[in-house]
Design a protein around this motif. Sequence first.
Motif, PDB file in Angstrom:
ATOM      1  N   LEU A 105       0.361  -0.461  -9.956  1.00  0.00           N
ATOM      2  CA  LEU A 105       0.034  -0.838  -8.592  1.00  0.00           C
ATOM      3  C   LEU A 105      -0.965   0.130  -7.963  1.00  0.00           C
ATOM      4  N   GLN A 106      -0.856   1.408  -8.311  1.00  0.00           N
ATOM      5  CA  GLN A 106      -1.825   2.372  -7.784  1.00  0.00           C
ATOM      6  C   GLN A 106      -3.228   2.050  -8.268  1.00  0.00           C
ATOM      7  N   ASN A 107      -3.341   1.664  -9.519  1.00  0.00           N
ATOM      8  CA  ASN A 107      -4.652   1.314 -10.070  1.00  0.00           C
ATOM      9  C   ASN A 107      -5.253   0.116  -9.339  1.00  0.00           C
ATOM     10  N   ALA A 134     -11.290  -1.086   6.095  1.00  0.00           N
ATOM     11  CA  ALA A 134     -10.347  -1.483   5.047  1.00  0.00           C
ATOM     12  C   ALA A 134      -9.111  -2.154   5.639  1.00  0.00           C
ATOM     13  N   THR A 135      -8.625  -1.631   6.760  1.00  0.00           N
ATOM     14  CA  THR A 135      -7.457  -2.244   7.402  1.00  0.00           C
ATOM     15  C   THR A 135      -7.757  -3.669   7.823  1.00  0.00           C
ATOM     16  N   LEU A 136      -8.919  -3.884   8.437  1.00  0.00           N
ATOM     17  CA  LEU A 136      -9.310  -5.241   8.830  1.00  0.00           C
ATOM     18  C   LEU A 136      -9.438  -6.143   7.609  1.00  0.00           C
ATOM     19  N   PHE A 137     -10.108  -5.659   6.572  1.00  0.00           N
ATOM     20  CA  PHE A 137     -10.334  -6.487   5.388  1.00  0.00           C
ATOM     21  C   PHE A 137      -9.029  -6.926   4.750  1.00  0.00           C
ATOM     22  N   PHE A 138      -8.127  -5.982   4.480  1.00  0.00           N
ATOM     23  CA  PHE A 138      -6.911  -6.329   3.738  1.00  0.00           C
ATOM     24  C   PHE A 138      -5.924  -7.120   4.594  1.00  0.00           C
ATOM     25  N   ALA A 154      -9.054  -2.005  -5.263  1.00  0.00           N
ATOM     26  CA  ALA A 154      -9.269  -2.787  -4.041  1.00  0.00           C
ATOM     27  C   ALA A 154      -9.919  -1.942  -2.952  1.00  0.00           C
ATOM     28  N   VAL A 155      -9.408  -0.735  -2.731  1.00  0.00           N
ATOM     29  CA  VAL A 155      -9.970   0.137  -1.698  1.00  0.00           C
ATOM     30  C   VAL A 155     -11.393   0.551  -2.065  1.00  0.00           C
ATOM     31  N   ASP A 156     -11.634   0.836  -3.348  1.00  0.00           N
ATOM     32  CA  ASP A 156     -12.980   1.211  -3.783  1.00  0.00           C
ATOM     33  C   ASP A 156     -13.973   0.071  -3.568  1.00  0.00           C
ATOM     34  N   PHE A 166       0.817  -1.212   0.000  1.00  0.00           N
ATOM     35  CA  PHE A 166       0.000   0.000   0.000  1.00  0.00           C
ATOM     36  C   PHE A 166       0.850   1.260   0.000  1.00  0.00           C
ATOM     37  N   VAL A 167       2.022   1.207   0.619  1.00  0.00           N
ATOM     38  CA  VAL A 167       2.936   2.358   0.550  1.00  0.00           C
ATOM     39  C   VAL A 167       3.400   2.567  -0.888  1.00  0.00           C
ATOM     40  N   LEU A 168       3.770   1.483  -1.546  1.00  0.00           N
ATOM     41  CA  LEU A 168       4.216   1.590  -2.935  1.00  0.00           C
ATOM     42  C   LEU A 168       3.086   2.047  -3.850  1.00  0.00           C
TER      43      LEU A 168
END
Length: 265
Positions: free
Chosen positions: A67-69, A100-104, A74-76, A53-55
């Motif tokens: 990777l941003q796409n 989102a943190t829990l899901f991923f 994923a976040v959407d 996620f940082v990258l």
Amino acid sequence: MKGEFHAPELDPEFFPGQYYGDIIGEDFLGGVFALDRIMIVRLLVAAIVVILFVLAFRKPQLVPKGLQNLGEIAVDFVRVHIAEDILGKKDGKRFLPVIATLFFTILFMNVATIIPFLNISPNARIGAPIVFAIVGYITMIYAGAQRYGLGKYIKSSVVIPNLPPLLHLLVVPIEFFSTFILRPVTLALRLMANFLAGHIILVLLYSATNFFFFQFNAWTGLSALTIVAAVLFTVYELIVIFLQAYIFALLVAVYIELSLHADSH
């Protein structure tokens, strides 16, 4: 017809410390930072999630690619199909970071169960599911307490209006137990049980394949059945990997929504 089947040994995985060599760093600082294999997998997967996620978002572009796409898609998905579907746009955006943190984190830790040389989900041992359930539990209580105040939130959650007074003696303890005790317990146990059972079944299927193919010569043909069963169950595990992360995040969102509307019990 010669051969010997050795049942898979789960104790070193789920009850570490009983066997020599299954703990790393137990002699360092009194064992404060001691790690077993599952803890190492947890740390590895957590690091992978953070790095990805940082990258993906370190240099966001107006028109995402690469990777941003993938990260935005994923976040959407979590934002639209979990947070906003359950909580609406305003509260969905507000609680999206937790959901989102829990899901991923759960999703990536689940994936470890089918990765060679890892071969186990850290969620198959109760520690990680308890942590995830506590995060969801605290968020649920925070949402209700912030909106109503802690006392009114608890009262609204456990007291059903317009009941005969004597029935409250029965209903209030049941509501309290189901809302404030059963919810986090079931969150943790559901996640753990699915991946503990999946791990055991995969170990048994691949162990049986090894036994029939390499040792029990008269029954070598059965190894074809057990390996096919193992591959099919691995495919099934791919569905469970996603589904359990989705269900966990969805239930946390539902519990938050119930807290936000506790007065409409």
